[in-house]
Design a protein around this motif. Structure first.
Motif, PDB file in Angstrom:
ATOM      1  N   SER A 129       0.829  -1.212   0.000  1.00 39.30           N
ATOM      2  CA  SER A 129       0.000   0.000   0.000  1.00 39.30           C
ATOM      3  C   SER A 129       0.859   1.256   0.000  1.00 39.30           C
ATOM      4  CB  SER A 129      -0.930  -0.022   1.215  1.00 39.30           C
ATOM      5  OG  SER A 129      -1.702   1.149   1.266  1.00 39.30           O
ATOM      6  N   ILE A 130       1.912   1.265   0.822  1.00 44.92           N
ATOM      7  CA  ILE A 130       2.799   2.435   0.883  1.00 44.92           C
ATOM      8  C   ILE A 130       3.515   2.622  -0.450  1.00 44.92           C
ATOM      9  CG2 ILE A 130       4.878   3.362   1.968  1.00 44.92           C
ATOM     10  CD1 ILE A 130       3.985   1.942   4.547  1.00 44.92           C
ATOM     11  N   SER A 133       1.305   4.046  -3.171  1.00 49.21           N
ATOM     12  CA  SER A 133       1.092   5.492  -3.035  1.00 49.21           C
ATOM     13  C   SER A 133       2.325   6.288  -3.453  1.00 49.21           C
ATOM     14  CB  SER A 133       0.723   5.824  -1.584  1.00 49.21           C
ATOM     15  OG  SER A 133       1.785   5.513  -0.695  1.00 49.21           O
ATOM     16  N   LEU A 134       3.520   5.669  -3.322  1.00 49.82           N
ATOM     17  CA  LEU A 134       4.758   6.337  -3.737  1.00 49.82           C
ATOM     18  C   LEU A 134       5.059   6.148  -5.217  1.00 49.82           C
ATOM     19  CD1 LEU A 134       7.096   5.384  -0.731  1.00 49.82           C
ATOM     20  CD2 LEU A 134       6.058   7.615  -1.189  1.00 49.82           C
TER      21      LEU A 134
END
Length: 275
Positions: A129-130, A133-134
């Motif tokens: 998920s991180i 988003s990046l």
């Protein structure tokens, strides 16, 4: 006092070792035979001990059927970068936990070790998920960053550095050396066996890593070798000869790495026995 081995015992020991060696080597030998079989021999369903005609062209077909050159580069970049990162940071952190005193040292070390109890499957979804988003999905940083450091590597280096004589460090401090220079000039040169073990284990594990590259990549050109081998698994038929040829390509770098580090591995085992 050493026990004397009778000739019969020695022969029995050699027979057992030879049998164990054959059990270990036979799967590799059969994989080589399978990689050199023709499509007809593979599809026949009959066991083939030796191909009627060695199909060396299977290795060429492998690169024609899929971008295996790119897969190889991706695997090498991923495994190589992670291995270098472990060899740089794990012994440094291990030295801090082994030889330096600071408030909360024991708690910090226990916290690092506790991460070994958390399966990667639990951390995988938050990491994905991180990274999504990046914008790191389908990128080298997305493949590499989750494995830049490892608690096992830190623990391994800490355990190897801990028994080293403190007198060497104190003598270096008296001569005016700082902690980082002591680490580079005094500690690190004595850690070659442990570094060889750490480098080999890290490279082999990351070279064969399957789950995270499967999740973190969607484009074919960002796949690694283990993922690329699945391209030959079709719904009703698997091209076993091409799969075996790809598995041999997957095996060769790790075998070369082992040969290079074998001397230090044996030295590390000997030092462990002395300790």
């Amino acid at each position: 006092m050493r026990e004397r081995l009778f000739p019969g015992d020695r022969v029995a020991a050699y027979v057992v070792l030879v049998l164990l060696g054959l059990v270990t080597v036979l799967p590799l030998l059969y994989m080589i035979v399978l990689a050199l079989q023709s499509d007809g021999e593979v599809q026949s369903g009959d066991p083939v001990l030796w191909p009627a005609d060695l199909q060396w062209g299977n290795f060429t077909r492998l690169f024609e059927a899929a971008p295996f050159g790119r897969f190889f580069v991706n695997s090498f970049v991923m495994a190589g970068a992670i291995t270098v990162s472990h060899l740089v940071f794990d012994p440094l952190v291990g030295y801090v936990f082994a030889k330096l005193d600071f408030p909360g040292k024991r708690i910090a070390f226990v916290a690092v070790l506790s991460t070994l109890m958390v399966p990667f499957f639990v951390r995988m979804l938050p990491i994905y998920s991180i990274f999504a988003s990046l914008g790191w999905i389908d990128s080298y940083q997305g493949l590499i960053v989750p494995f830049l450091m490892d608690a096992y590597g830190i623990f391994l280096m800490r355990q190897f550095i801990r028994p080293l004589p403190d007198e060497l460090i104190e003598a270096a401090r008296v001569d005016g050396a700082g902690e980082f220079r002591i680490y580079l000039r005094v500690i690190l040169p004595q850690c070659k066996p442990a570094l060889a073990v750490l480098g080999l284990f890290t490279f082999v594990f990351q070279w064969n890593e399957f789950l995270w590259p499967l999740i973190a990549t969607s484009r074919t050109e960002m796949r690694t070798l283990p993922i690329g081998l699945t391209l030959f698994n079709q719904e009703y038929f698997t091209q076993w000869n091409l799969t075996a040829a790809g598995a041999l390509i997957l095996f060769v770098p790790t075998a070369i790495f082992f040969v290079i580090t074998q001397k230090f591995l044996v030295e590390g085992i000997a030092l462990s026995g002395l300790k």
